[in-house]
Design a protein around this motif. Structure first.
Motif, PDB file in Angstrom:
ATOM      1  N   UNK A 139      -4.320  -4.926  -0.695  1.00 38.91           N
ATOM      2  CA  UNK A 139      -4.256  -4.439  -2.083  1.00 38.91           C
ATOM      3  C   UNK A 139      -4.956  -5.414  -3.023  1.00 38.91           C
ATOM      4  N   UNK A 140      -4.814  -6.727  -2.732  1.00 36.78           N
ATOM      5  CA  UNK A 140      -5.441  -7.737  -3.590  1.00 36.78           C
ATOM      6  C   UNK A 140      -6.957  -7.580  -3.628  1.00 36.78           C
ATOM      7  N   UNK A 141      -7.517  -7.142  -2.495  1.00 38.09           N
ATOM      8  CA  UNK A 141      -8.979  -6.991  -2.413  1.00 38.09           C
ATOM      9  C   UNK A 141      -9.475  -5.818  -3.247  1.00 38.09           C
ATOM     10  N   UNK A 142      -8.549  -4.908  -3.588  1.00 36.45           N
ATOM     11  CA  UNK A 142      -8.963  -3.683  -4.282  1.00 36.45           C
ATOM     12  C   UNK A 142      -8.304  -3.578  -5.657  1.00 36.45           C
ATOM     13  N   UNK A 143      -7.936  -4.729  -6.216  1.00 39.40           N
ATOM     14  CA  UNK A 143      -7.323  -4.753  -7.546  1.00 39.40           C
ATOM     15  C   UNK A 143      -8.272  -4.156  -8.576  1.00 39.40           C
ATOM     16  N   UNK A 144      -7.736  -3.295  -9.431  1.00 39.21           N
ATOM     17  CA  UNK A 144      -8.566  -2.704 -10.481  1.00 39.21           C
ATOM     18  C   UNK A 144      -9.258  -1.415 -10.055  1.00 39.21           C
ATOM     19  N   UNK A 145      -9.185  -1.075  -8.765  1.00 36.34           N
ATOM     20  CA  UNK A 145      -9.792   0.179  -8.304  1.00 36.34           C
ATOM     21  C   UNK A 145      -8.886   1.347  -8.702  1.00 36.34           C
TER      22      UNK A 145
ATOM     23  N   UNK B  73     -16.992  -3.795   0.708  1.00 37.14           N
ATOM     24  CA  UNK B  73     -15.632  -3.251   0.574  1.00 37.14           C
ATOM     25  C   UNK B  73     -15.668  -1.724   0.621  1.00 37.14           C
ATOM     26  N   UNK B  74     -16.483  -1.156   1.524  1.00 40.99           N
ATOM     27  CA  UNK B  74     -16.610   0.305   1.542  1.00 40.99           C
ATOM     28  C   UNK B  74     -15.334   0.977   2.031  1.00 40.99           C
ATOM     29  N   UNK B  75     -15.084   2.147   1.487  1.00 44.23           N
ATOM     30  CA  UNK B  75     -13.997   2.987   2.002  1.00 44.23           C
ATOM     31  C   UNK B  75     -14.633   4.244   2.598  1.00 44.23           C
TER      32      UNK B  75
ATOM     33  N   UNK C 226      -6.946   3.162  -3.869  1.00 48.84           N
ATOM     34  CA  UNK C 226      -6.146   2.092  -3.242  1.00 48.84           C
ATOM     35  C   UNK C 226      -4.990   2.689  -2.443  1.00 48.84           C
ATOM     36  N   UNK C 227      -4.497   3.886  -2.867  1.00 45.03           N
ATOM     37  CA  UNK C 227      -3.402   4.531  -2.132  1.00 45.03           C
ATOM     38  C   UNK C 227      -3.792   4.781  -0.678  1.00 45.03           C
ATOM     39  N   UNK C 228      -5.077   5.023  -0.444  1.00 41.09           N
ATOM     40  CA  UNK C 228      -5.533   5.281   0.930  1.00 41.09           C
ATOM     41  C   UNK C 228      -5.251   4.080   1.820  1.00 41.09           C
ATOM     42  N   UNK C 229      -5.208   2.897   1.220  1.00 38.68           N
ATOM     43  CA  UNK C 229      -5.022   1.660   1.993  1.00 38.68           C
ATOM     44  C   UNK C 229      -3.570   1.189   1.914  1.00 38.68           C
ATOM     45  N   UNK C 230      -3.008   1.254   0.712  1.00 34.03           N
ATOM     46  CA  UNK C 230      -1.694   0.620   0.522  1.00 34.03           C
ATOM     47  C   UNK C 230      -0.524   1.572   0.777  1.00 34.03           C
TER      48      UNK C 230
END
Ligand SMILES: Cc1cc2nc3c(=O)[nH]c(=O)nc-3n(C[C@H](O)[C@H](O)[C@H](O)COP(=O)(O)OP(=O)(O)OC[C@H]3O[C@@H](n4cnc5c(N)ncnc54)[C@H](O)[C@@H]3O)c2cc1C
Length: 366
Positions: free
Chosen positions: A249-255, A208-210, A260-264
């Motif tokens: 967003x579900x994949x990055x819950x708790x981050x 799950x790298x960003x 997560x803003x970068x994705x969502x």
């Protein structure tokens, strides 16, 4: 003399080949499927390395033009964990060997360096066949044909030229990227902008790298690398941006929310980019009158080397042809002898990333 060299594909590799041939006085024609240089956004930053991409630009005589488009400060690197804790914060001290440029600007420099008419836009190759004696016939979508004594496939991952040399086809690498952009990030997405900093951000979480870059101005460009089979992605409707964002967003819950803003919070619809590779060490036996370069020859994992390698291939192939003006086969043999082992050495995606992180951590510790 090798006239004219027929190059399929006006990517960075094919254009570098045409340019370095031109520097040596060897004419070439580049046939490109896209209708114009601006037909497709060339988005993304490329770091051009002093050990491959920059060597090609030197051979092309374009270092001044290259320096003029380097984005200052973009070699800064931050590594954060999923909670947003900073593991590494390395500023750009101007001494790095991997300056960043916009891909579209680099491509334009190469296009501008060629004699007018060298690139024939809107020429999609649909078929290639051997005519014997080292000659090949190339057929375009409109039915027109050319035949040539020297054909170079610089036509990327799904090369039409490759089957003349090899039966290999790209296979899914087990990782797909999901790509998003945040515009005017300093004002509209300040927390995410701060997390990314002035250059590159890596959040190295297995599977799950960003990876995020600060591009021209304050645009943030993010790739999330997810290690999942293609069927997993097929269940996500990327034609529905809101649904795709919610699923991501579900994949990055708790981050950390700034990550997560970068994705969502993307200002563009999330774009799925499955990664394909050719078998490691892909090579072929010499076939008279034809060769490949760049992704057509050695499509590899996304480890930041592909464009650099394509450019170096192009420059070295041109130099080999210039060194053997009356013997095309000797030139192609000399080029492939160096290109095959070099591309086989390109490390795996995970290896490249771990190597980069280890190097950065070591530097930080010094
Ligand atoms: C998401 C992503 C991020 C990347 N980031 C980096 C990075 O940071 N650094 C790096 O070095 N590399 C990076 N790469 C890899 C890099 O993009 C490629 O390795 C590089 O573009 C290969 O160059 P090329 O000239 O061989 O092929 P391409 O750039 O693919 O160019 C091929 C050209 O051929 C044309 N073409 C294709 N088919 C035909 C046809 N039938 N007829 C006529 N023309 C045709 C295409 O339109 C295209 O213009 C990245 C790749 C991806 C997918």
């Amino acid at each position: 003399m090798h006239t004219p060299v027929t190059i399929i594909g006006a990517g960075l590799g094919g254009l570098t080949l045409a340019r370095v041939l031109h520097v040596h006085g060897i004419p070439a024609t580049v046939y490109e499927a896209e209708s114009s240089p601006s037909a497709r956004a060339q988005g993304g930053l490329l770091d051009i390395h002093d050990y491959n991409g920059q060597l090609a630009l030197k051979a092309a005589g374009l270092m001044d033009e290259f320096h003029a488009i380097v984005l200052e400060g973009r070699e800064a690197t931050r590594v954060l964990d999923r909670n947003g804790t900073v593991l590494l914060d390395k500023p750009d001290d101007g001494k790095g060997g991997r300056p960043e440029v916009q891909r579209g600007e680099l491509r334009q420099i190469l296009i501008d360096s060629l004699p007018a008419g060298t690139v024939r836009w809107g020429h999609k190759v649909t078929d290639v066949r051997s005519l014997g004696g080292g000659r090949h016939e190339v057929t375009f979508a409109d039915g027109a044909t050319v035949d040539t004594a020297l054909l170079v496939g610089a036509d990327g991952a799904w090369s039409r030229v490759r089957p003349l040399l090899s039966a290999a086809t790209p296979e899914y690498a087990g990782t797909s990227m999901v790509e998003t952009y945040l515009f005017d990030a300093d004002t509209r997405h300040p927390a995410a902008a701060k997390a990314v900093g002035g250059g590159m951000l890596i959040v190295p979480v297995q599977g799950r790298e960003i990876f995020a870059h600060r591009e021209s101005g304050d645009t943030l460009h993010t790739y999330v690398a997810l290690n999942e089979p293609l069927e997993w992605f097929a269940d996500i409707d990327f034609t529905d941006p809101a649904a795709a964002r919610a699923r991501m967003a579900r994949e990055f819950e708790g981050w950390a929310p700034e990550l997560t803003a970068l994705i969502t919070d993307g200002d563009t619809a999330p774009l799925l980019r499955p990664q394909y590779t050719l078998p490691s060490g892909h090579r072929w036996d010499r076939v008279p009158g034809v060769t490949l370069l760049g992704d057509a020859a050695h499509l590899g994992p996304s480890n930041g080397e592909g464009a650099n390698l394509a450019m170096l291939d192009g420059a070295e192939l041109a130099e080999a042809l210039a060194a053997h003006p009356d013997d095309t086969e000797a030139a192609l043999t000399a080029y492939e002898r160096v290109m095959f082992p070099r591309s086989a050495e390109v490390v795996t995606f995970e290896g490249a990333e771990e190597g980069l992180l280890a190097m950065l951590m070591e530097e930080q510790a010094r």
